[in-house]
Design an enzyme around this catalytic site. Sequence first.
Site, PDB file in Angstrom:
ATOM      1  N   GLY B 102       0.811  -1.215   0.000  1.00  0.00           N
ATOM      2  CA  GLY B 102       0.000   0.000   0.000  1.00  0.00           C
ATOM      3  C   GLY B 102       0.842   1.261   0.000  1.00  0.00           C
ATOM      4  N   CYS B 103       0.261   2.375  -0.506  1.00  0.00           N
ATOM      5  CA  CYS B 103       0.973   3.655  -0.530  1.00  0.00           C
ATOM      6  C   CYS B 103       0.985   4.302   0.852  1.00  0.00           C
ATOM      7  CB  CYS B 103       0.328   4.617  -1.514  1.00  0.00           C
ATOM      8  SG  CYS B 103       0.824   4.317  -3.202  1.00  0.00           S
ATOM      9  N   VAL B 104      -0.054   4.044   1.619  1.00  0.00           N
ATOM     10  CA  VAL B 104      -0.171   4.732   2.914  1.00  0.00           C
ATOM     11  C   VAL B 104      -0.331   3.707   4.037  1.00  0.00           C
ATOM     12  CG1 VAL B 104      -1.481   6.391   4.261  1.00  0.00           C
ATOM     13  CG2 VAL B 104      -1.275   6.690   1.809  1.00  0.00           C
TER      14      VAL B 104
END
Lengths: 175, 104
Positions: B102-104
Amino acid sequence: MTETQPRIVPDFGDDTDTDRKLVLICSKGNLDMAYPGLVLANAALGEGIAVDMFFTFWGFDMITKDRQQRLRFSPVGNTAMHLPVGGRMPQWLSPFPGMTWVATKMMKKQIDDLGVPPVDEFLDQIVASGGRLWACKMSADMQGLTMEDLRDDVEGIITAADFMDLSEGAQTLFI
Amino acid sequence: MSTTTLAGREIHVDAEGFLTEYDEWDEALAAQLADQIGVELTPEHWDVIRFLRADFAETGQTATTRRVQAVGGFPVKQQFVLFPKKPGKKMSYIAGLPKPAGCV
């Protein structure tokens, strides 16, 4: 086909001292334009890169206490906007009353569904990860805002000249 | 797909050295993985690692630093103290999981 190697250890770069530094200029106050800076800041910090965020003009809304939870996403002027039922959003429809409310609500839900925090919580996380927040002097003066109006973790209201010192040697992105 | 020899046995790893087989991991191996990247495991480290393992078993994905805080209850600030500089990658490496996607 597998091959056996004696030992593979990831290189986390601990031995190489990096002075890589990222400066993000956040100039937009729309919900959709707040996130690129937040996501990049968070990713950089997670990779051991120093991050300073400089908020200017409408970007001030991201760090203003009574506005940071109220950022909105407007479909007006966005010719790339899709409708949830498919197809493009007709341009004549986007300025209608309530459209911004609907679009904002939808975007907030999509963001939340991904486990991505709202703007204020995201900034909490960025500061907890070592990120630093700065506000633009001219924007503060124009909007009649002082440090009192800003998040407590904003470190200062600084001038364009101060920004030059801040961004020395950094990779700088204007958003 | 490569293998490497750790804790006296062959372990499947990707090109960077992250384990690719969930079941090849055990706590003795984790201690060795941590040692290789200079992390000394304390009970607090173990709490995070056990959360990552359990969360992966449930979701099939490695938790990001955000999720480790929001769901696991370990503040991001503490994650940076326990796994300096690159907490997301370091804790997933020790837990024998892929890097967070995931990016975050």
